[in-house]
Write a protein that holds these residues in place. Structure first.
Motif, PDB file in Angstrom:
ATOM      1  N   LYS A 224      -5.345 -12.768   6.017  1.00  0.00           N
ATOM      2  CA  LYS A 224      -4.679 -11.490   6.935  1.00  0.00           C
ATOM      3  C   LYS A 224      -6.042 -11.401   7.904  1.00  0.00           C
ATOM      4  O   LYS A 224      -6.869 -11.630   7.753  1.00  0.00           O
ATOM      5  CB  LYS A 224      -4.816  -9.993   5.598  1.00  0.00           C
ATOM      6  CG  LYS A 224      -4.530  -9.302   6.718  1.00  0.00           C
ATOM      7  CD  LYS A 224      -4.313  -7.357   5.923  1.00  0.00           C
ATOM      8  CE  LYS A 224      -5.750  -7.040   5.177  1.00  0.00           C
ATOM      9  NZ  LYS A 224      -4.864  -5.433   4.494  1.00  0.00           N
ATOM     10  N   LEU A 225      -5.746 -11.402   8.717  1.00  0.00           N
ATOM     11  CA  LEU A 225      -6.056 -11.129  10.163  1.00  0.00           C
ATOM     12  C   LEU A 225      -6.725 -10.170  10.613  1.00  0.00           C
ATOM     13  O   LEU A 225      -7.160  -9.743  11.544  1.00  0.00           O
ATOM     14  CB  LEU A 225      -5.345 -12.136  11.874  1.00  0.00           C
ATOM     15  CG  LEU A 225      -5.018 -13.345  11.309  1.00  0.00           C
ATOM     16  CD1 LEU A 225      -4.495 -14.340  12.098  1.00  0.00           C
ATOM     17  CD2 LEU A 225      -6.652 -14.412  10.757  1.00  0.00           C
ATOM     18  N   GLY A 226      -5.417  -9.100  10.449  1.00  0.00           N
ATOM     19  CA  GLY A 226      -5.556  -7.773  10.733  1.00  0.00           C
ATOM     20  C   GLY A 226      -4.267  -6.964  10.710  1.00  0.00           C
ATOM     21  O   GLY A 226      -3.240  -7.503  10.251  1.00  0.00           O
ATOM     22  N   GLN A 227      -4.713  -5.383  10.881  1.00  0.00           N
ATOM     23  CA  GLN A 227      -3.480  -4.573  10.442  1.00  0.00           C
ATOM     24  C   GLN A 227      -3.800  -2.975  11.410  1.00  0.00           C
ATOM     25  O   GLN A 227      -5.178  -3.098  11.747  1.00  0.00           O
ATOM     26  CB  GLN A 227      -3.629  -4.193   8.543  1.00  0.00           C
ATOM     27  CG  GLN A 227      -4.746  -3.392   8.070  1.00  0.00           C
ATOM     28  CD  GLN A 227      -4.197  -3.192   6.917  1.00  0.00           C
ATOM     29  OE1 GLN A 227      -4.091  -3.876   6.045  1.00  0.00           O
ATOM     30  NE2 GLN A 227      -4.457  -1.545   6.418  1.00  0.00           N
ATOM     31  N   TRP A 228      -2.997  -2.324  11.934  1.00  0.00           N
ATOM     32  CA  TRP A 228      -3.372  -1.708  12.134  1.00  0.00           C
ATOM     33  C   TRP A 228      -1.992  -0.608  11.864  1.00  0.00           C
ATOM     34  O   TRP A 228      -0.423  -0.834  11.388  1.00  0.00           O
ATOM     35  CB  TRP A 228      -3.399  -1.385  13.341  1.00  0.00           C
ATOM     36  CG  TRP A 228      -2.110  -1.917  14.668  1.00  0.00           C
ATOM     37  CD1 TRP A 228      -1.381  -1.238  15.051  1.00  0.00           C
ATOM     38  CD2 TRP A 228      -1.576  -3.202  14.651  1.00  0.00           C
ATOM     39  NE1 TRP A 228       0.254  -1.884  15.743  1.00  0.00           N
ATOM     40  CE2 TRP A 228      -0.196  -3.296  15.535  1.00  0.00           C
ATOM     41  CE3 TRP A 228      -2.206  -4.480  14.604  1.00  0.00           C
ATOM     42  CZ2 TRP A 228       0.322  -4.569  16.020  1.00  0.00           C
ATOM     43  CZ3 TRP A 228      -1.411  -5.519  14.975  1.00  0.00           C
ATOM     44  CH2 TRP A 228      -0.140  -5.272  15.626  1.00  0.00           C
ATOM     45  N   GLN A 229      -1.980   0.925  11.704  1.00  0.00           N
ATOM     46  CA  GLN A 229      -1.452   1.366  11.335  1.00  0.00           C
ATOM     47  C   GLN A 229      -0.423   2.852  12.537  1.00  0.00           C
ATOM     48  O   GLN A 229      -1.469   3.005  14.073  1.00  0.00           O
ATOM     49  CB  GLN A 229      -1.685   2.607  10.726  1.00  0.00           C
ATOM     50  CG  GLN A 229      -0.842   3.951  10.831  1.00  0.00           C
ATOM     51  CD  GLN A 229       0.331   3.657  10.196  1.00  0.00           C
ATOM     52  OE1 GLN A 229       1.816   3.573  10.639  1.00  0.00           O
ATOM     53  NE2 GLN A 229       0.796   3.501   8.490  1.00  0.00           N
ATOM     54  N   ALA A 230       0.789   2.222  13.379  1.00  0.00           N
ATOM     55  CA  ALA A 230       0.905   2.538  14.705  1.00  0.00           C
ATOM     56  C   ALA A 230       1.515   4.121  14.461  1.00  0.00           C
ATOM     57  O   ALA A 230       2.029   4.740  15.790  1.00  0.00           O
ATOM     58  CB  ALA A 230       2.477   1.841  14.728  1.00  0.00           C
ATOM     59  N   VAL A 231       1.869   4.632  13.583  1.00  0.00           N
ATOM     60  CA  VAL A 231       1.661   6.154  13.273  1.00  0.00           C
ATOM     61  C   VAL A 231       0.495   6.716  12.965  1.00  0.00           C
ATOM     62  O   VAL A 231       0.571   6.848  11.635  1.00  0.00           O
ATOM     63  CB  VAL A 231       3.168   6.610  12.234  1.00  0.00           C
ATOM     64  CG1 VAL A 231       3.738   7.951  12.470  1.00  0.00           C
ATOM     65  CG2 VAL A 231       4.286   5.719  12.798  1.00  0.00           C
TER      66      VAL A 231
END
Length: 378
Positions: A224-231
């Motif tokens: 896993k390189l990254g994650q982000w929550q768009a809301v």
């Protein structure tokens, strides 16, 4: 004959007037304290304050904007060559803003071998002769020699994304966007670009907020390189409305004033400049401002909150999906100029711009927590 329950022409007229007043007041929520020193418009942004009018954005009609986008699309290959992009790189035109002095600001996204490049967007400024004046890149990493053959299967990337969502205690999780191949630059930090999968997980966050979790998986290793929550919901400590909840977006350990629930409305810091888009407000803690004018984020929180109220007004009262009913949120710019005691709206950038007032301490940001006729009398 009208029944006793049927609205008379007078009642219908009064209802139309009330709705019109409500609409006007919703826009006034964006203007707030705008008229402190005169009337501000795109053609007269200040009454009694000197500004660089040549660097102000032009008021573009829809047809003019469409023509500029077509021109940029026609010349994008030549622009890519001028910028020294590789043979496999292509530019995708996303938006165009033109200043009164003829400078054109074109926002591009990039692709590599047909794949979206996450973190590869840029804004190119050209003069009226078409010569490149400035380039603002999200990443300076070069795209060369990237193997686009994935060792990891899309199903493995999706499984990882669903696991990440469950770890965040999301419910009703499912992949709302199947894994797609991308080139990952957002986390490169000067390192080599990476072939990856981007998976978007829907459902609900643990507090019931809609979920739009983006998870990026290395297509070669499965890491896993990254994650982000768009809301995301941040906390704003405003000057005029106290502590409020703000729609924001998160990427890794950074948050931005980007309201993904309201047409991706964004709030920018001009930092005393009188031209350009400014810098998108970002921070590590998703807490914005302290309620005092000395904190630059405070004005950003006020403007962002006012824009959210305006979006909600149009949605709740008039059933419109944004001011133009096209699902696109207007943007906000704060800290315009020096001692600028006003605010103005421009169709060209579809944005509200606010100054900081006398002594840069009496900011022209939304002054009420909601339109005064919310909802309008019917």
């Amino acid at each position: 004959m009208l029944s006793s329950n049927s609205p008379t022409p007078r009642r219908r007229s009064a209802r139309r007037r009330a709705t019109a007043i409500g609409t006007f007041t919703a826009v006034a929520a964006l203007l707030g304290m705008a008229v402190q020193a005169g009337t501000a418009t795109a053609d007269n942004p200040s009454a009694g304050t000197k500004v660089d009018t040549g660097s102000l954005s032009m008021k573009l009609s829809p047809s003019q904007r469409a023509e500029l986008i077509r021109d940029a699309d026609t010349s994008k290959a030549a622009t890519a060559d001028t910028l020294g992009l590789g043979a496999k790189e292509k530019l995708v035109v996303r938006d165009v803003i033109k200043d009164r002095d003829g400078t054109t600001h074109t926002r591009y996204e990039r692709t590599y071998a047909g794949l979206p490049v996450l973190g590869g967007d840029m804004v190119v400024a050209t003069d009226k002769a078409g010569k490149v004046k400035d380039v603002n890149r999200a990443s300076k990493a070069r795209l060369t020699g990237i193997d686009t053959g994935a060792d990891v299967k899309p199903a493995a990337a999706e499984k990882q994304a669903l696991g990440a969502a469950k770890a965040e205690k999301s419910t009703k999780t499912k992949a709302s966007q199947a894994p797609r191949k991308v080139v990952w630059l957002a986390g490169a930090k000067g390192g080599a670009p990476v072939l990856a999968y981007e998976t978007v997980v829907g459902g609900l966050q643990k507090d019931g907020t809609p979920n739009e979790l983006h998870v990026v998986t290395d297509a070669a290793t499965g890491k896993k390189l990254g994650q982000w929550q768009a809301v995301h919901n941040g906390t704003g400590n405003t000057m005029y409305s106290g502590q409020v909840t703000l729609g924001t977006a998160g990427s890794g350990s950074r948050y931005t004033l980007s309201d993904t629930q309201r047409g991706n409305h964004r709030t920018y810091n001009l930092n005393r400049s009188t031209s350009g888009t400014g810098t998108l407000f970002s921070g590590p803690d998703d807490v914005w401002g302290n309620g005092q004018p000395s904190n630059l984020e405070t004005a950003g929180a006020d403007a962002h909150y006012g824009a959210a109220l305006t979006w909600d007004y149009y949605k709740g009262v008039h059933g419109r999906n944004g001011i133009r009913n096209d699902g696109v949120g207007a943007s906000s710019r704060v800290h315009y100029g020096n001692n600028y005691s006003n605010a103005f709206w421009q169709n060209g950038c579809f944005c509200m711009t606010y100054g900081d007032g006398a002594g840069n301490a009496k900011r022209a940001t939304p002054s009420r927590s909601r339109p005064s006729t919310w909802p309008p009398t019917r």
